[in-house]
Design an enzyme around this catalytic site. Sequence first.
Site, short mmCIF file in Angstrom:
data_model
loop_
_atom_site.label_atom_id
_atom_site.label_comp_id
_atom_site.label_asym_id
_atom_site.label_seq_id
_atom_site.Cartn_x
_atom_site.Cartn_y
_atom_site.Cartn_z
N ASP A 24 0.84 -1.20 0.00
CA ASP A 24 0.00 0.00 0.00
C ASP A 24 0.88 1.25 0.00
O ASP A 24 1.88 1.34 0.72
CB ASP A 24 -0.93 0.00 1.22
CG ASP A 24 -2.09 0.96 1.05
OD1 ASP A 24 -3.23 0.49 0.90
OD2 ASP A 24 -1.85 2.20 1.06
N ASN A 31 -12.95 -3.65 2.13
CA ASN A 31 -13.95 -2.59 2.19
C ASN A 31 -14.83 -2.66 0.94
O ASN A 31 -14.30 -2.83 -0.16
CB ASN A 31 -13.27 -1.22 2.28
CG ASN A 31 -12.47 -1.06 3.56
OD1 ASN A 31 -12.90 -1.48 4.63
ND2 ASN A 31 -11.29 -0.47 3.46
N HIS A 46 -10.14 -5.37 -3.55
CA HIS A 46 -8.81 -5.58 -2.98
C HIS A 46 -8.92 -6.03 -1.53
O HIS A 46 -9.80 -5.59 -0.79
CB HIS A 46 -7.94 -4.33 -3.08
CG HIS A 46 -8.60 -3.07 -2.59
ND1 HIS A 46 -9.54 -2.38 -3.33
CD2 HIS A 46 -8.46 -2.39 -1.43
CE1 HIS A 46 -9.93 -1.32 -2.65
NE2 HIS A 46 -9.30 -1.32 -1.49
N GLU A 91 -12.50 3.07 -1.30
CA GLU A 91 -12.06 4.26 -2.05
C GLU A 91 -11.67 3.91 -3.48
O GLU A 91 -11.84 4.74 -4.38
CB GLU A 91 -10.89 4.93 -1.33
CG GLU A 91 -11.31 5.54 0.00
CD GLU A 91 -10.13 6.14 0.75
OE1 GLU A 91 -9.00 6.07 0.26
OE2 GLU A 91 -10.37 6.68 1.85
N HIS A 137 -6.98 -6.01 1.97
CA HIS A 137 -5.90 -5.43 2.77
C HIS A 137 -5.35 -6.50 3.70
O HIS A 137 -6.11 -7.21 4.37
CB HIS A 137 -6.42 -4.30 3.66
CG HIS A 137 -6.91 -3.08 2.94
ND1 HIS A 137 -6.16 -1.93 2.81
CD2 HIS A 137 -8.08 -2.82 2.33
CE1 HIS A 137 -6.85 -1.01 2.17
NE2 HIS A 137 -8.03 -1.52 1.86
#
Length: 116
Positions: free
Chosen positions: A30, A86, A99, A94, A101
Amino acid sequence: MSDCIFCKIVAGEIPSSRAYEDDLVYAFHDIHPLRPTHVLVVPKKHIASLAHVSADDEPTLGRLLAVASKLAVDNGSTDGFRSIINTGRVGGQEVSHLHLHILGGAEPVGPMVSKT
Ligand code: AMP
Ligand code: ZN
């Protein structure tokens, strides 16, 4: 998707710090790490979010999770890790390319959801 930043990362059109790659998924660090270990795993195919998956995506989703533990250990999170996906507005997503994390390091990541 031509305007998707993570598709461009997968295609090598935008630089990234690669952590892992196979036929179905690509992993990279990230750009704004929230913990000492903060790796993102994405499907190479554009899938907008976990709300956009189809039955055809099951092998890719399986791979996404199957590589998480090794990625965590290989990147300094040897005693567990937090994995987060998310999804959508309510989930705080966002970037509209699915994806996972992987967050960790030597110290506990903290509460699952902050009160603040
Ligand atoms: P989310 O809020 O779940 O959509 O997370 C998007 C994540 O992508 C954030 O943690 C960003 O720091 C990360 N990110 C955005 N652009 C890049 C990039 N070019 N390279 C690496 N990570 C990125
Ligand atoms: Zn994409």
